[in-house]
Design an enzyme around this catalytic site. Structure first.
Site, PDB file in Angstrom:
ATOM      1  CG  ASP A 185      -6.252  -2.586   3.114  1.00 25.24           C
ATOM      2  OD1 ASP A 185      -5.257  -2.440   3.847  1.00 25.24           O
ATOM      3  OD2 ASP A 185      -6.701  -1.690   2.385  1.00 25.24           O
ATOM      4  CG  ASP A 230      -5.277   2.636   0.672  1.00 28.32           C
ATOM      5  OD1 ASP A 230      -6.264   1.912   0.513  1.00 28.32           O
ATOM      6  OD2 ASP A 230      -4.216   2.235   1.187  1.00 28.32           O
ATOM      7  N   GLY A 290      -3.293  -4.026   8.910  1.00 27.99           N
ATOM      8  CA  GLY A 290      -2.536  -4.735   9.926  1.00 27.99           C
ATOM      9  C   GLY A 290      -1.883  -6.004   9.431  1.00 27.99           C
ATOM     10  CG  MET A 292      -8.410   7.531   2.547  1.00 30.99           C
ATOM     11  SD  MET A 292      -7.517   7.493   4.128  1.00 30.99           S
ATOM     12  CE  MET A 292      -6.701   5.907   4.022  1.00 30.99           C
ATOM     13  CG  HIS A 325      -4.001  -1.406  -1.828  1.00 30.78           C
ATOM     14  ND1 HIS A 325      -5.071  -2.129  -2.301  1.00 30.78           N
ATOM     15  CD2 HIS A 325      -4.481  -0.628  -0.834  1.00 30.78           C
ATOM     16  CE1 HIS A 325      -6.153  -1.797  -1.611  1.00 30.78           C
ATOM     17  NE2 HIS A 325      -5.823  -0.879  -0.723  1.00 30.78           N
ATOM     18  CB  SER A 382      -0.912   0.012   1.226  1.00 32.55           C
ATOM     19  OG  SER A 382      -1.565   1.260   1.329  1.00 32.55           O
ATOM     20  CG  MET A 424     -11.916  -2.432   4.846  1.00 30.05           C
ATOM     21  SD  MET A 424     -10.343  -1.990   4.069  1.00 30.05           S
ATOM     22  CE  MET A 424      -9.559  -1.035   5.382  1.00 30.05           C
ATOM     23  N   GLY A 456      -3.278   4.321   8.187  1.00 29.55           N
ATOM     24  CA  GLY A 456      -2.369   3.192   8.205  1.00 29.55           C
ATOM     25  C   GLY A 456      -1.857   2.929   9.607  1.00 29.55           C
ATOM     26  N   GLY A 457      -1.155   1.804   9.764  1.00 29.19           N
ATOM     27  CA  GLY A 457      -0.502   1.510  11.032  1.00 29.19           C
ATOM     28  C   GLY A 457      -1.393   0.964  12.123  1.00 29.19           C
ATOM     29  CG  HIS A 514      -9.596   0.550  -0.803  1.00 35.40           C
ATOM     30  ND1 HIS A 514      -9.062   0.354   0.462  1.00 35.40           N
ATOM     31  CD2 HIS A 514     -10.945   0.604  -0.625  1.00 35.40           C
ATOM     32  CE1 HIS A 514     -10.034   0.303   1.342  1.00 35.40           C
ATOM     33  NE2 HIS A 514     -11.190   0.457   0.721  1.00 35.40           N
ATOM     34  CG  MET A 542     -11.471   3.700   1.941  1.00 33.46           C
ATOM     35  SD  MET A 542      -9.985   3.591   2.977  1.00 33.46           S
ATOM     36  CE  MET A 542      -8.711   3.740   1.700  1.00 33.46           C
ATOM     37  N   GLY A 562      -9.202   4.473   6.965  1.00 31.52           N
ATOM     38  CA  GLY A 562      -8.937   5.873   7.232  1.00 31.52           C
ATOM     39  C   GLY A 562      -7.530   6.198   7.671  1.00 31.52           C
TER      40      GLY A 562
END
Length: 217
Positions: free
Chosen positions: A174, A34, A176, A36, A32, A7, A136, A143-144, A65, A67, A141
């Site tokens: 997606d 993302d 963790g 948002m 990937h 990602s 998910m 990362g980490g 992806h 969101m 919303g």
């Protein structure tokens, strides 16, 4: 072998082209990406212009992806930007079946995503026209975050429905994903794993991706 999709949310934003170009050498299967909008989720990240910019740096499939609210309004923009997959959230779209059809008509693979608290039943009646279902394993919303293991039965159910009905969608997880949780995801039936920090913050990203590739053995 399971597919690994690093990602770019965890990449070096100041060197996105260079970073994207390395992914193939690291053994990645996909990129990937993302998106948002600051409404469906609090953060704002990339858009079609960035997708188009990184397209020039890789031949890998770009797995977008989104969101966002009103995902149907982004279809043509990401088609023109060179996306290969376009996945939107069922929670953001009242007309998911129509949006999936439109994505396919535009020439991209159509995916639908489920938040951790959203049951598989929300998408069961559109699975026949899905190319990808994204489960998910964190709340979207940021990362980490830590892996939510309680979503693993959803992957198992999606795999069972695919086998029972002869569907062709891939199952993606997606959130963790690291060396340890990749084994849990693979054992449950995931086909594609999205990993951010575990790849980009690894001492040797190539070695980390190789280890995740072995998760399904």
């Amino acid at each position: 072998m399971i597919k690994i999709a690093p990602s770019l949310l965890s990449a070096d934003f100041a060197n996105m082209g260079e970073t994207t170009s390395r992914l193939s050498d690291w053994g990645s299967d996909m990129v990937h990406f993302d998106v948002m909008d600051g409404t469906f989720v609090p953060a704002i990240t990339f858009g079609p212009a960035m997708c188009k910019a990184i397209r020039a740096y890789t031949k890998l499939p770009i797995d977008v992806h989104i969101m966002v609210e009103h995902p149907e309004t982004y279809i043509e923009q990401f088609k023109d930007a060179g996306a290969d997959y376009l996945t939107f959230h069922v929670e953001a779209d009242r007309h998911a079946h129509r949006t999936l059809q439109a994505i396919r008509k535009a020439g991209m693979k159509a995916g639908i995503a489920l938040n951790p608290a959203t049951p598989v039943e929300m998408v069961e009646y559109v699975l026949s026209i899905c190319d990808l279902v994204l489960v998910m394993s964190v709340n979207p919303g940021a990362g980490g975050q830590s892996f939510i293991k309680e979503v693993l039965p959803k992957v198992e159910k999606l795999k069972a429905l695919r086998e029972k009905n002869g569907y062709n969608y891939e199952i993606e997880m997606d959130g963790g994903i690291n060396e340890a949780t990749s084994k849990l995801a693979a054992a449950s039936g995931a086909d594609i794993l999205v990993s951010g920090n575990a790849v980009f913050k690894a001492d040797d990203p190539k070695e980390m991706i190789a280890k995740m590739h072995l998760a399904k053995k």
